[in-house]
Design a protein around this motif. Structure first.
Motif, PDB file in Angstrom:
ATOM      1  N   ILE A  76       1.277  -1.373   0.046  1.00 22.48           N
ATOM      2  CA  ILE A  76      -0.009  -0.012  -0.082  1.00 22.48           C
ATOM      3  C   ILE A  76       0.945   1.323   0.166  1.00 22.48           C
ATOM      4  O   ILE A  76       0.295   2.823  -0.743  1.00 22.48           O
ATOM      5  CB  ILE A  76      -0.997   0.080   1.407  1.00 22.48           C
ATOM      6  N   GLU A  77       1.940   1.098   0.745  1.00 25.75           N
ATOM      7  CA  GLU A  77       2.886   2.560   0.814  1.00 25.75           C
ATOM      8  C   GLU A  77       3.931   2.506  -0.189  1.00 25.75           C
ATOM      9  O   GLU A  77       3.742   3.561  -0.556  1.00 25.75           O
ATOM     10  CB  GLU A  77       3.701   2.253   1.958  1.00 25.75           C
ATOM     11  N   ALA A  78       3.602   1.567  -0.918  1.00 31.08           N
ATOM     12  CA  ALA A  78       3.813   1.659  -2.247  1.00 31.08           C
ATOM     13  C   ALA A  78       3.046   2.157  -3.358  1.00 31.08           C
ATOM     14  O   ALA A  78       3.876   2.821  -4.373  1.00 31.08           O
ATOM     15  CB  ALA A  78       4.973   0.025  -2.980  1.00 31.08           C
ATOM     16  N   LEU A  79       2.006   1.271  -3.693  1.00 27.70           N
ATOM     17  CA  LEU A  79       1.622   2.633  -3.947  1.00 27.70           C
ATOM     18  C   LEU A  79       1.122   3.600  -3.752  1.00 27.70           C
ATOM     19  O   LEU A  79       0.780   4.870  -5.055  1.00 27.70           O
ATOM     20  CB  LEU A  79       0.216   1.030  -4.051  1.00 27.70           C
ATOM     21  N   ARG A  80       1.162   4.157  -2.436  1.00 23.40           N
ATOM     22  CA  ARG A  80       0.583   5.230  -2.639  1.00 23.40           C
ATOM     23  C   ARG A  80       1.482   6.122  -2.603  1.00 23.40           C
ATOM     24  O   ARG A  80       1.154   7.884  -3.180  1.00 23.40           O
ATOM     25  CB  ARG A  80       1.205   5.558  -0.517  1.00 23.40           C
ATOM     26  N   ASP A  81       2.989   5.854  -2.572  1.00 25.09           N
ATOM     27  CA  ASP A  81       3.827   6.862  -3.265  1.00 25.09           C
ATOM     28  C   ASP A  81       4.669   6.382  -4.434  1.00 25.09           C
ATOM     29  O   ASP A  81       5.485   7.326  -4.653  1.00 25.09           O
ATOM     30  CB  ASP A  81       5.128   6.108  -1.750  1.00 25.09           C
ATOM     31  N   GLY A  82       3.850   5.831  -5.236  1.00 24.71           N
ATOM     32  CA  GLY A  82       4.375   5.883  -7.010  1.00 24.71           C
ATOM     33  C   GLY A  82       4.907   4.973  -7.025  1.00 24.71           C
ATOM     34  O   GLY A  82       5.456   4.847  -8.796  1.00 24.71           O
ATOM     35  N   ALA A  83       5.789   3.989  -6.167  1.00 27.32           N
ATOM     36  CA  ALA A  83       6.620   2.852  -6.056  1.00 27.32           C
ATOM     37  C   ALA A  83       6.418   1.653  -6.947  1.00 27.32           C
ATOM     38  O   ALA A  83       6.531   0.942  -7.243  1.00 27.32           O
ATOM     39  CB  ALA A  83       7.479   3.038  -5.415  1.00 27.32           C
ATOM     40  N   ALA A  84       4.407   1.469  -6.897  1.00 25.69           N
ATOM     41  CA  ALA A  84       4.100   0.195  -7.366  1.00 25.69           C
ATOM     42  C   ALA A  84       3.132   0.720  -8.114  1.00 25.69           C
ATOM     43  O   ALA A  84       2.796   2.224  -8.166  1.00 25.69           O
ATOM     44  CB  ALA A  84       3.881  -0.260  -6.618  1.00 25.69           C
ATOM     45  N   LYS A  85       3.052   0.441  -9.234  1.00 24.10           N
ATOM     46  CA  LYS A  85       2.199   0.765 -10.553  1.00 24.10           C
ATOM     47  C   LYS A  85       1.309  -0.394 -11.076  1.00 24.10           C
ATOM     48  O   LYS A  85      -0.098   0.439 -11.545  1.00 24.10           O
ATOM     49  CB  LYS A  85       3.002   1.337 -12.068  1.00 24.10           C
ATOM     50  N   VAL A  86       1.328  -1.656 -10.909  1.00 24.02           N
ATOM     51  CA  VAL A  86       0.074  -2.094 -11.601  1.00 24.02           C
ATOM     52  C   VAL A  86       0.571  -3.605  -9.950  1.00 24.02           C
ATOM     53  O   VAL A  86       0.961  -3.798  -9.030  1.00 24.02           O
ATOM     54  CB  VAL A  86       0.883  -3.060 -12.650  1.00 24.02           C
ATOM     55  N   PHE A  87      -1.083  -3.653  -9.886  1.00 23.50           N
ATOM     56  CA  PHE A  87      -1.230  -4.226  -8.503  1.00 23.50           C
ATOM     57  C   PHE A  87      -2.287  -5.651  -9.608  1.00 23.50           C
ATOM     58  O   PHE A  87      -3.508  -5.740 -10.109  1.00 23.50           O
ATOM     59  CB  PHE A  87      -2.772  -3.488  -7.538  1.00 23.50           C
ATOM     60  N   PHE A  88      -2.232  -6.426  -9.669  1.00 20.14           N
ATOM     61  CA  PHE A  88      -3.494  -8.264  -9.429  1.00 20.14           C
ATOM     62  C   PHE A  88      -3.136  -8.709  -7.663  1.00 20.14           C
ATOM     63  O   PHE A  88      -2.475  -8.987  -7.310  1.00 20.14           O
ATOM     64  CB  PHE A  88      -1.809  -8.958  -9.958  1.00 20.14           C
TER      65      PHE A  88
END
Length: 763
Positions: free
Chosen positions: A449-461
């Motif tokens: 969640i932190e990575a998605l929030r911070d833009g460090a993750a871009k695809v969630f499966f």
């Protein structure tokens, strides 16, 4: 006859409250099970389906992970299992026409109950960037979209591959294999939010992060301690095992802030005597304050040490490490501090000690009440200390029993779904499949969640589950998901996560446990691992809800072929065609699965499956860093409350399984027609000036100073421990700060939320 789904969300602003019940199951449970099943499936389908649940030639219940006995009833399911099966085998359908009529903005306003009641998904659906509605899409195009996004990432670590505990062993093994061939260990799973603390504590202390008991051990035990668990709602078939243990002479201590009907009296619907009278289960109820368990077990350990002849000196000398440091810490335990931490009376603890000392074989069972605090890992380590002191690991009738939730959550972890894989597992994977798996640890749920929030993750499966509703800090989680370039959910039914999307989104409909799985080599079965390490087959028999569904293994195999292409040497097409070939590879990678196909089909002599090896249980062999079972000596901790505040635990209602809401009642607690209730002791309510039936906002307090508010909860005066309150999730997940987690395990602290109650604008 099956009924149609609700067209509008039910009004929940005036829950009705009666006195809580003092017994669980019985005729009301049977009647409610059949009512729900017939509403979803109709009479004939109900009979055909429920009689196959948990049978050796049937399918594994998609609900909890409680094991099946060797000799099974014709109706080997519980009330909540019947509800779970009914929701999956429902005749209701969510077609493309539904999505045409309901834009995503509309879906986002609906309750989880309404979404789930709409029925089974029938087609792959795609939400384009900027679009208002999902539209049908071919499977080929869906896989192309995912491949476009994954191959465009700057690093494989910008992708997150989440797993729900419903996923089969075969699908989970393929899923982690694909993720690691793609190049990442970002494999968070639902265990990160529940029993991660158990795995962390047990791995360090006994060398394996699983329970050490079987059903037979429960039946043989002298004393069973049930701590932080409500089996009457969350694992109802456990009550049958407790009843049998009681009949064999066992005593039961229940440790919990709330009295729970199922642990008071169990009316077994399988017997006339059970239906009429029932059996009293709990011999001693310790109504502990939230988070006081470590202090309680530490004091019990001190008292055991002070009792002549109570310690198993031979076992400790031969099989343990760290005893001297532990005893120094235990002997320093203080009565007054313990009574403050636990809220118990001295006489209650002394009564518990007498039961402990009278027992030669003790089992400790626990669930989320122990695992979702900041100090959960030290708490569970202290439970292990308690058992080690009297040699209660590795002997019949004794051991640790973390009771898992979702039906294959333990199996998924065994298959390698873990963000911190062991080097030996990666070595075996590399040897078998000929690629170099990534070695750097990946994201767990909170870090994802932190990575998605911070833009460090871009695809969630997501392979199953309802990630948005299950996760903490709802507003932060939803904002993080909306920052993704693509969100993908493999699902059987609608849920909240389908309405909180990235720039683009896909819903991939999949087969359920109840459905026949036909592939190129013929009819397939999958396998699961229960809470006590038994592996067995699951075979669906119903026709699929739609001809457009794919199985989870097929989805992973096709996605892997599309993303990895010719560079992959893995025979993905063969795996999709015949799941036996997947099991052959599992047997070569994961210890304990040797000769997997023969053992799980019964051709090796046991048609019910097989039990995985467990060194501490089987031979008192402890694969820890010291080679022995480790005593530990962490400082005792417990939550401290500011004046005028309460400590909130989030929990399930009886009409609920995880984030799936079957109805709006909590029959055992006396709540009907609503979920926005907060249970508060009359003593605390009086001190706070809160009348029963008044309405409040729940506002959590955390070090970051951010206001997290859950509005409009009806106050219910309830016999909970003083200083403690309780309310249902996922409605209260908004109150749990993302960075309020357990030490070591990083599990959200859903049982230790400091809240103030403010008069609601709706009152």
């Amino acid at each position: 006859m099956a009924t149609k789904p609700p067209t509008g969300d039910p009004v929940q602003d005036a829950p009705q409250v009666d006195a809580p019940l003092r017994a669980a199951a019985g005729l009301p449970a049977v009647a409610h099970s059949l009512k729900i099943a017939q509403q979803q499936m109709g009479v004939r389908r109900t009979a055909l389906t429920l009689l196959r649940v948990n049978q050796k030639d049937g399918f594994d219940c998609p609900g909890c992970a409680w094991p099946e006995p060797e000799h099974r009833h014709k109706a080997e399911f519980c009330e909540n299992g019947a509800k779970a099966v009914a929701e999956e085998a429902t005749l209701r359908r969510v077609t493309p026409d539904f999505f045409a009529a309901h834009p995503v903005a509309d879906l986002a306003t609906r309750s989880g109950y309404w979404l789930g009641q709409q029925g089974r998904l029938t087609h792959p659906m795609y939400l384009a960037d900027g679009a208002e509605r999902y539209e049908p899409v071919s499977w080929e195009r869906a896989f192309d979209i995912i491949a476009e996004e994954l191959t465009a990432l700057a690093s494989p670590d910008e992708a997150v591959f989440y797993t729900s505990g419903r996923t089969s062993n075969e699908a989970a093994f393929l899923y982690q294999l694909f993720a690691r061939e793609f190049g990442t260990n970002n494999l968070p799973d639902c265990s990160n939010m529940c029993h991660e603390s158990s795995g962390s504590a047990l791995t360090e202390t006994i060398g394996i992060g699983k329970g050490s008991v079987s059903l037979e051990d429960l039946y043989k035990s002298d004393l069973i301690i049930v701590a932080g668990q409500n089996p009457g709602t969350n694992h109802p078939r456990m009550l049958s095992a407790l009843e049998k243990a009681k009949a064999n002479g066992a005593k039961i201590i229940t440790i919990n802030p709330l009295p729970e009907a199922g642990l008071e009296r169990f009316k077994n619907p399988q017997t006339p005597q059970g239906m009429l009278k029932g059996a009293t289960l709990t011999d001693l109820f310790l109504q502990i304050r939230l988070g006081g368990d470590q202090a309680l077990f530490r004091l019990l350990n001190k008292l055991i040490l002070e009792t002549e002849g109570a310690v198993d000196d031979t076992f400790i000398a031969e099989h343990t490490h760290g005893y001297e440091e532990f005893t120094a810490a235990a002997r320093a335990a203080d009565w007054d501090a313990t009574l403050t931490a636990t809220g118990l009376e001295r006489a209650e603890i002394e009564e518990a000690l007498a039961l402990v000392l009278a027992s030669e074989r003790t089992v400790v069972c626990w669930a989320m009440g122990l695992t979702q605090h900041k100090h959960s890992v030290p708490t569970i380590r202290e439970v292990v200390n308690f058992l080690l002191l009297r040699g209660n690991i590795g002997r019949p009738g004794a051991g640790v029993c973390p009771v898992r939730g979702h039906s294959n959550v333990q199996g998924d972890r065994t298959m390698g779904v873990f963000e911190r894989p062991a080097p030996a597992f990666l070595d075996a994977l590399e040897k078998e499949f000929g690629f170099a798996p990534p070695r750097e640890h990946g994201f767990d749920v909170v870090r994802a969640i932190e990575a998605l929030r911070d833009g460090a993750a871009k695809v969630f499966f997501a392979m199953g589950g309802n990630f948005v509703a299950a996760s903490p800090d709802t507003d932060v989680t939803e904002a993080a998901m909306r920052r993704a370039a693509l969100t993908v959910h493999v699902s059987t039914k609608l849920n909240r996560s389908h309405a909180v999307t990235g720039a683009r989104a896909l819903i991939l409909p999949t087969l359920g446990r109840t459905e026949r799985d036909l592939q190129g080599s013929g009819e397939q079965f999958v396998t699961v691992e229960d809470s006590m390490s038994m592996v067995h087959a699951s075979r669906g028999r119903l026709a699929p809800a739609s001809k457009h569904l794919l199985s989870e293994p097929a989805i992973v195999a096709r996605l892997a072929r599309r993303v990895l292409g010719d560079a992959s040497r893995t025979p993905w097409e063969e795996f999709e065609k015949d799941y036996a070939t997947v099991r052959d590879r599992i047997a070569k990678v994961i210890p304990g699965f040797e000769d997997f196909n023969a053992r799980v089909t019964g051709s090796a002599g046991h048609p019910g499956g097989f039990t995985l090896p467990h060194g501490p249980r089987d031979e008192r062999r402890f694969p820890t860093a010291t080679g022995k079972a480790n005593f530990t000596a962490a400082p005792v901790a417990y939550p401290k409350l500011p004046e005028g505040r309460l400590l909130l635990q989030t929990l399930r209602s009886h009409d609920q399984y995880n984030t799936t809401i079957y109805g709006l009642d909590d029959r055992y607690r006396g709540i009907r027609n609503g979920r926005r209730v907060v249970l508060v002791s009359p003593h605390d309510a009086q001190g706070l000036g809160l009348a029963d039936g008044s309405y409040v906002d729940l506002v959590s307090e955390w070090t970051d100073g951010v206001e997290r508010r859950a509005p409009g909860f009806r106050v219910v005066h309830y016999p909970t421990a003083r200083g403690c309150a309780a309310a249902y999730y996922p409605e209260t997940n908004v109150l749990i700060p993302l960075d309020s987690t357990a030490d070591t395990s990083n599990t959200p602290t859903s049982k230790s939320v400091v809240v103030r109650l403010e008069q609601s604008a709706t009152d």
